[in-house]
Design a protein around this motif. Structure first.
Motif, PDB file in Angstrom:
ATOM      1  N   GLU A 446      -1.891  -3.336 -15.207  1.00 56.48           N
ATOM      2  CA  GLU A 446      -1.278  -3.002 -13.927  1.00 56.48           C
ATOM      3  C   GLU A 446      -1.835  -3.959 -12.885  1.00 56.48           C
ATOM      4  OE1 GLU A 446      -0.628   0.857 -10.979  1.00 56.48           O
ATOM      5  OE2 GLU A 446      -1.596   1.077 -12.936  1.00 56.48           O
ATOM      6  N   LEU A 447      -0.967  -4.582 -12.141  1.00 61.93           N
ATOM      7  CA  LEU A 447      -1.381  -5.559 -11.142  1.00 61.93           C
ATOM      8  C   LEU A 447      -2.353  -4.949 -10.139  1.00 61.93           C
ATOM      9  CD1 LEU A 447       1.873  -7.563 -10.276  1.00 61.93           C
ATOM     10  CD2 LEU A 447      -0.216  -8.442 -11.322  1.00 61.93           C
ATOM     11  N   GLY A 448      -3.457  -5.647  -9.938  1.00 63.12           N
ATOM     12  CA  GLY A 448      -4.463  -5.228  -8.965  1.00 63.12           C
ATOM     13  C   GLY A 448      -5.424  -4.174  -9.464  1.00 63.12           C
ATOM     14  N   LYS A 449      -5.190  -3.611 -10.659  1.00 64.05           N
ATOM     15  CA  LYS A 449      -6.067  -2.550 -11.173  1.00 64.05           C
ATOM     16  C   LYS A 449      -6.790  -2.925 -12.460  1.00 64.05           C
ATOM     17  CE  LYS A 449      -3.724   1.348  -9.026  1.00 64.05           C
ATOM     18  NZ  LYS A 449      -3.125   2.704  -9.229  1.00 64.05           N
ATOM     19  N   GLY A 450      -6.221  -3.819 -13.251  1.00 61.74           N
ATOM     20  CA  GLY A 450      -6.908  -4.256 -14.450  1.00 61.74           C
ATOM     21  C   GLY A 450      -6.066  -4.189 -15.706  1.00 61.74           C
ATOM     22  N   THR A 451      -6.737  -4.540 -16.811  1.00 55.23           N
ATOM     23  CA  THR A 451      -6.049  -4.659 -18.103  1.00 55.23           C
ATOM     24  C   THR A 451      -6.848  -3.955 -19.185  1.00 55.23           C
ATOM     25  OG1 THR A 451      -5.110  -6.792 -17.451  1.00 55.23           O
ATOM     26  CG2 THR A 451      -5.133  -6.279 -19.809  1.00 55.23           C
ATOM     27  N   THR A 452      -6.136  -3.306 -20.130  1.00 56.52           N
ATOM     28  CA  THR A 452      -6.778  -2.637 -21.268  1.00 56.52           C
ATOM     29  C   THR A 452      -6.165  -3.165 -22.555  1.00 56.52           C
ATOM     30  OG1 THR A 452      -7.174  -0.626 -19.987  1.00 56.52           O
ATOM     31  CG2 THR A 452      -7.288  -0.447 -22.397  1.00 56.52           C
ATOM     32  N   VAL A 453      -7.016  -3.666 -23.455  1.00 62.15           N
ATOM     33  CA  VAL A 453      -6.568  -4.163 -24.754  1.00 62.15           C
ATOM     34  C   VAL A 453      -7.151  -3.264 -25.844  1.00 62.15           C
ATOM     35  CG1 VAL A 453      -6.528  -6.101 -26.347  1.00 62.15           C
ATOM     36  CG2 VAL A 453      -6.492  -6.528 -23.887  1.00 62.15           C
ATOM     37  N   LYS A 454      -6.279  -2.777 -26.742  1.00 57.24           N
ATOM     38  CA  LYS A 454      -6.721  -1.939 -27.864  1.00 57.24           C
ATOM     39  C   LYS A 454      -6.425  -2.646 -29.180  1.00 57.24           C
ATOM     40  CE  LYS A 454      -6.460   2.686 -25.826  1.00 57.24           C
ATOM     41  NZ  LYS A 454      -5.891   4.047 -25.974  1.00 57.24           N
TER      42      LYS A 454
END
Length: 463
Positions: A446-454
Motif C-alpha cells: 500500500e502506497l505510503g504504508k509499506g510492503t509485505t512479502v510472504k
C-alpha cells in the motif's frame, strides 16, 4: 528417405497382395473341397446304386447293356466290363491297366471296396476323376463298373460370369485406388503444412502457425505445434527484450567508467575533483559487478528449475545468518528489525539459495524503507508449509505495478536511477528460487504504508 505417402501405399499394396493370395488359396480349397469331392461322392453313389442290379454269377451282356444305357441320361460316363482290358473299347483315352488295378487295388475290390482315382488326361486337357465299383460273387471279381468324369477347370466353372466378376473387380480396384489416393492426400495435407511451418521456424520465423481442421491425432499435433510456436515466439521476444535491457543497463555504468577514466588519463580532471571522480568510477564499477552477479544468479536459478539437490534445513539458523549479514545495512538507515521465528521449522531446501531469497527481500525492503522505521521478519508453520514473512514500513508499491514486479529489470518508479534504486532483478531471482523449491510467494503493498512479502516453502517430507 521414403515419404510417408509411399509407406502408406506400400502397406496398402502389401495388404492387397495378401488378400489376393488368400483368395487364391480359398478358391483352390473350395474347388478341391467342394466341387471335386461332390463329383467323387456323386460317382460313388451312382456306382453303388447301379451295382445293386448285379445278381451274382457271370456278368451278362444284358447287365452290361443296362449299365451302358445309363449314359444316355447321365452327365457321367458309366461302363460295365468283365475284364478291365475291355475298357479300351469303351473310353476315348488310353488306360494303364496295371496301374488302374494293381495288386493292392484288386485286394480292395475283392473286399467290396470302391476305388477312386484322379489324374490329368491329355486328350481332355483336364483332370479326370474315376471310380471303380467291384462286381464280386463268392470272393471272385466277376467284373467292374467303371465311371469317369472330366473335371471342369476353375475358369470354366465361372463361364460368362467370370468376365462380369473381372470387370467388377477392375472397377472396384479403380474406385478403391482413387479413394485411397484422395484419402492419403487429405491426410498428408496438414502434415505437409506442419513440415512447411517447422522449416519456417527453423530459420527464425516464429510467427508461423498451422490451421487446425480436425480433432484427430493430426489435429492435436497441429494444436501442440501452434502452442509450441507461440511459446517459442514469446520466449524469443522475451530474450530479445532481456538482451536489449541488459545492454541498456550495462551501457550507462560502462560509459561512466570509460568517460571518466579517459578524462583522468588525459588530465582533463582538476586535482581537486580527482578523488570525487575516482569515487564515481568505483561506484559504477560496483554497479557493474552487482549487476553481472545478479544476472549470473538469475541464469543459475532458471537453469536449475528441475534440480532436486534439496536436503533438511533448520530455517531459524539460516535466518539468523542472513540477519547478521544485513545488519550493517540496517544500522546505516537506523532500521529496527523485529523477528518472530519458530525454532522447530525444518524445510527441504538448498541453504545457499534460501539465504539468497532472504537477502534479496531484506535488501529490497531496506532500499525502499524510510530511516528509523521498523522491519518485521517472521517464520511460522502453516499446514504443510513454512511461511516466511518480510514486512517493511516503506514507500509501498502502486497496485498497477504489483503484477509486474517479478519481471526482469522492471521499475516501479520510472524516475529513479539505478544508482539510488535496485537493478530490477532481485524479485525475479526470488521468483525463480521459490519455484526451484516447489514453493510460492505473494506480495501485498500500500502506497505510503509499506510492503509485505510472504514466501511458502514445503516442510521436510512434503514434496
Amino acid at each position: 528417405m521414403k515419404k510417408l505417402s509411399t509407406r502408406i501405399w506400400a502397406i496398402i499394396v502389401a495388404f492387397l497382395a495378401i488378400t489376393i493370395l488368400f483368395m487364391y488359396v480359398l478358391t483352390n480349397f473350395l474347388y478341391e473341397g467342394l466341387y471335386v469331392k461332390d463329383v467323387e461322392n456323386s460317382m460313388v453313389e451312382i456306382g453303388g446304386k447301379l451295382s445293386t442290379m448285379y445278381d451274382g454269377g457271370k456278368v451278362t451282356d444284358d447287365f452290361i447293356n443296362k449299365i451302358n444305357q445309363y449314359n444316355s441320361y447321365s452327365n457321367v460316363n458309366v461302363f460295365a466290363v468283365r475284364n478291365p482290358r475291355e475298357l479300351s473299347a469303351c473310353v476315348p483315352f488310353d488306360i494303364d491297366y496295371d496301374t488302374l488295378i494293381g495288386s493292392d487295388e484288386r485286394a480292395q475290390l475283392l473286399e467290396g471296396k470302391t476305388i477312386t482315382k484322379k489324374g490329368y488326361e491329355k486328350r481332355f486337357d483336364r483332370q479326370v476323376i474315376s471310380a471303380i465299383i467291384p462286381l464280386t460273387d463268392q470272393n471272385r471279381l466277376e467284373g467292374i463298373i467303371y465311371i469317369y468324369f472330366p473335371l471342369a477347370k476353375i475358369t470354366e466353372m465361372a463361364s460368362k460370369e467370370v468376365f462380369i466378376l473381372l470387370g467388377s473387380a477392375l472397377i472396384f480396384i479403380f474406385l478403391i485406388g482413387f479413394g485411397v489416393y484422395k484419402g492419403i492426400k487429405h491426410i498428408m495435407k496438414p502434415l505437409k503444412e506442419l513440415q512447411n511451418a517447422a522449416e519456417k521456424m527453423s530459420v527464425g520465423d516464429y510467427e508461423t502457425r498451422v490451421e487446425v481442421n480436425s480433432k484427430d491425432e493430426i489435429g492435436h499435433l497441429a494444436q501442440t505445434f501452434n502452442k509450441m510456436a507461440a511459446s517459442i515466439q514469446q520466449e524469443d521476444e522475451a530474450q530479445k527484450k532481456f538482451l536489449t535491457t541488459v545492454s541498456h543497463e550495462l551501457r550507462t555504468p560502462i560509459s561512466y567508467v570509460k568517460g571518466y577514466g579517459e578524462a583522468l588519463e588525459h588530465g582533463y580532471i582538476e586535482e581537486s575533483q580527482r578523488q570525487q571522480t575516482l569515487a564515481l568510477i568505483v561506484r559504477e564499477a560496483n554497479r557493474l559487478e552487482k549487476l553481472t552477479n545478479e544476472l549470473l544468479q538469475l541464469s543459475r536459478a532458471v537453469d536449475q528449475q528441475d534440480s532436486k539437490t534439496l536436503y533438511p534445513l533448520p530455517l531459524a539458523e539460516t535466518i539468523r545468518e542472513v540477519v547478521h549479514i544485513t545488519q550493517q545495512q540496517m544500522h546505516q538507515k537506523a532500521i529496527t528489525l523485529r523477528t518472530d521465528i519458530d525454532e522447530e521449522i525444518i524445510i527441504s531446501a538448498d541453504e545457499e539459495k534460501i539465504q539468497q531469497i532472504l537477502i534479496n527481500l531484506i535488501e529490497n525492503a531496506l532500499r525502499y524503507s524510510e530511516e528509523k522505521t521498523e522491519m518485521i521478519l517472521s517464520a511460522k508453520k502453516e499446514g504443510d508449509f513454512a511461511v516466511i514473512t518480510v514486512q517493511d514500513h516503506g514507500i509501498g508499491i502502486p497496485k498497477e505495478d504489483l503484477p509486474h514486479i517479478a519481471e526482469r529489470f522492471y521499475r516501479v518508479n520510472k524516475a529513479r536511477s539505478r544508482s539510488d534504486g535496485g537493478s530490477g532483478l532481485g524479485l525475479s531471482i526470488v521468483d525463480q528460487l521459490v519455484k526451484y523449491h516447489k514453493g510460492n510467494w505473494q506480495i501485498d503493498s500500500e502506497l505510503g504504508k509499506g510492503t509485505t512479502v510472504k514466501i511458502q516453502i514445503p516442510l521436510i517430507g512434503e514434496f
